[in-house]
Write a protein that holds these residues in place. Structure first.
Motif, short mmCIF file in Angstrom:
data_model
loop_
_atom_site.label_atom_id
_atom_site.label_comp_id
_atom_site.label_asym_id
_atom_site.label_seq_id
_atom_site.Cartn_x
_atom_site.Cartn_y
_atom_site.Cartn_z
N GLY A 129 -17.11 -15.04 8.38
CA GLY A 129 -18.18 -15.03 9.37
C GLY A 129 -17.81 -15.78 10.62
O GLY A 129 -18.55 -15.77 11.61
N GLY A 130 -16.65 -16.47 10.61
CA GLY A 130 -16.17 -17.16 11.79
C GLY A 130 -15.61 -16.20 12.83
O GLY A 130 -15.42 -15.00 12.56
N ILE A 178 -6.70 -7.57 20.15
CA ILE A 178 -6.90 -7.66 18.70
C ILE A 178 -6.81 -6.28 18.06
O ILE A 178 -6.30 -6.14 16.94
CB ILE A 178 -8.24 -8.36 18.34
N ARG A 179 -7.27 -5.26 18.76
CA ARG A 179 -7.17 -3.91 18.20
C ARG A 179 -5.72 -3.46 18.09
O ARG A 179 -5.33 -2.83 17.10
CB ARG A 179 -7.97 -2.92 19.07
N LEU A 180 -4.92 -3.79 19.10
CA LEU A 180 -3.51 -3.43 19.05
C LEU A 180 -2.81 -4.12 17.89
O LEU A 180 -2.01 -3.51 17.17
CB LEU A 180 -2.83 -3.80 20.37
N THR A 206 -8.62 -15.99 22.04
CA THR A 206 -8.68 -14.54 22.21
C THR A 206 -9.65 -13.92 21.22
O THR A 206 -10.46 -13.05 21.56
CB THR A 206 -7.28 -13.92 22.03
N ALA A 207 -9.59 -14.37 19.96
CA ALA A 207 -10.50 -13.86 18.94
C ALA A 207 -11.95 -14.20 19.28
O ALA A 207 -12.85 -13.36 19.15
CB ALA A 207 -10.12 -14.41 17.57
N ARG A 208 -12.18 -15.43 19.72
CA ARG A 208 -13.55 -15.85 20.05
C ARG A 208 -14.08 -15.04 21.24
O ARG A 208 -15.24 -14.63 21.27
CB ARG A 208 -13.59 -17.35 20.35
N MET A 229 -14.35 -12.37 12.11
CA MET A 229 -15.27 -11.35 12.62
C MET A 229 -14.56 -10.46 13.64
O MET A 229 -14.78 -9.23 13.66
CB MET A 229 -16.50 -12.00 13.26
N ALA A 230 -13.72 -11.03 14.47
CA ALA A 230 -12.94 -10.22 15.41
C ALA A 230 -12.02 -9.29 14.65
O ALA A 230 -11.84 -8.11 15.03
CB ALA A 230 -12.13 -11.13 16.34
#
Length: 340
Positions: free
Chosen positions: A47-48, A10-12, A188-190, A52-53
């Motif tokens: 907020g999901g 997610i950062r990439l 992946t986000a979760r 949030m990710a």
């Protein structure tokens, strides 16, 4: 030891989008004694897990690129305690180090159904927040799974390849909205939230069968995967990109052809329209209807097909009524589309 693979992914994704934003919004020239202002990027956060990710990744990456990072949450007022939920989201975003952060309460109408009305109210609030803070962009947490759902909803409406193209990675006025996660799945986000101990809120509307997208998410897509095997979501996301490429090319063609099918008074000439390929002609008709006041979100393929028959199947038909009190009719070899 590096971050967890989900966090790294997610950062990439966010880093790449932030680089794009910097390229699209170069810093203004400043005197040798002045420091040019840093661009501001906001994250839209419910907020999901997805948003949030996204907020967490923005808070991590933005300072490393000299970008200010803030957030906005929209309180739709559709559930008891929604204002308290919005306050919690604001607090979480501030704890991540985002600034400015705000909550925006909206009033959701009924036009187009509950989902469309909520979406319209949300984007109106986000546009206002961007203008108020002078934000260069707003990041949205739509994932590959959301994209697959959007493609299927477009297919069900029978609205052509533009609907099948789903959500664009960049959209809105001046490329305001950016969607870094369209190539990442929801899991992946979760997982990124879980390994970072980020609290998340699961919106009960996302599991409510009263909503079309919820039924598709919990019943439709699982049924498709059971019948066709895994990989349906990825295939639908690829379909979205291929459809978008085709739709963009046809839109460009229609834009170039439009002036050639209008007479000196600017009216559409039916004979010249008839000579165009159907995909190009219908795009011109759709654009003309929207310019006359038909809401784009309420203008479906069946509406454009009816107008198209005034050109390809002329039998003396009367006025065609379109959304937004727009009418289309054939008059003396010309196609007139206007407010009724």
């Amino acid at each position: 030891m590096g971050p967890h693979p989900a966090v790294a992914a997610i950062r990439l994704a966010v880093r790449r989008v932030l680089h794009d934003i910097l390229n699209d919004h170069p810093a203004p020239e400043a005197s040798p004694h002045e420091r040019p202002p840093s661009p501001l990027v906001l994250v839209a956060c419910s907020g999901g897990a997805d948003s949030m990710a996204l907020a967490s990744a923005l808070a991590f990456e933005a300072p490393r690129l000299g970008i200010r990072a803030g957030g906005v949450t929209v309180d739709h007022g559709l559930q008891p305690g929604s204002d308290l939920r919005a306050e919690e989201v604001v607090l979480r975003l501030r704890e991540l180090g985002l600034d400015p952060v705000e909550s925006s309460a909206v009033s959701v109408g009924r036009a187009g159904g509950p989902e469309a009305a909520a979406r319209d109210a949300r984007y109106t609030a986000l546009d206002a927040a961007a203008e108020r803070h002078g934000a260069a962009a707003i990041l949205l947490g739509h994932t590959r799974d959301d994209q697959a759902e959007t493609v299927l909803l477009g297919l069900a409406r029978g609205s052509g390849i533009r609907s099948l193209s789903g959500m664009a990675a960049v959209s809105g006025a001046g490329g305001r909205y950016r969607r870094p996660f369209l190539q990442l799945d929801r899991q992946t986000a979760r997982k990124a939230c879980m390994v970072q101990a980020l609290p998340v809120w699961d919106d009960p509307h996302n599991a409510d069968p009263a909503y079309t997208r919820s039924r598709l998410r919990h019943e439709g897509l699982p049924a498709l995967e059971k019948a066709l095997g895994k990989g349906v979501v990825e295939a639908l996301a690829r379909t979205a990109q291929l459809s978008r490429d085709d739709a963009d090319a046809l839109d460009a063609w229609a834009g170039q052809a439009e002036s050639s099918v209008r007479d000196a008074a600017g009216l559409l000439e039916c004979a010249k329209l008839y000579a165009l390929p159907p995909a190009v002609r219908r795009r011109i008709l759709r654009r003309a209807a929207i310019e006359a006041g038909a809401p784009a979100g309420s203008l479906f393929a069946r509406h454009i097909e009816e107008v198209d028959r005034l050109i390809t199947g002329w039998r003396g038909q009367g006025v065609i009524n379109l959304p937004g009190k727009v009418v289309a009719q054939r008059q003396g070899g010309r196609l007139v589309i206007r407010q009724g």
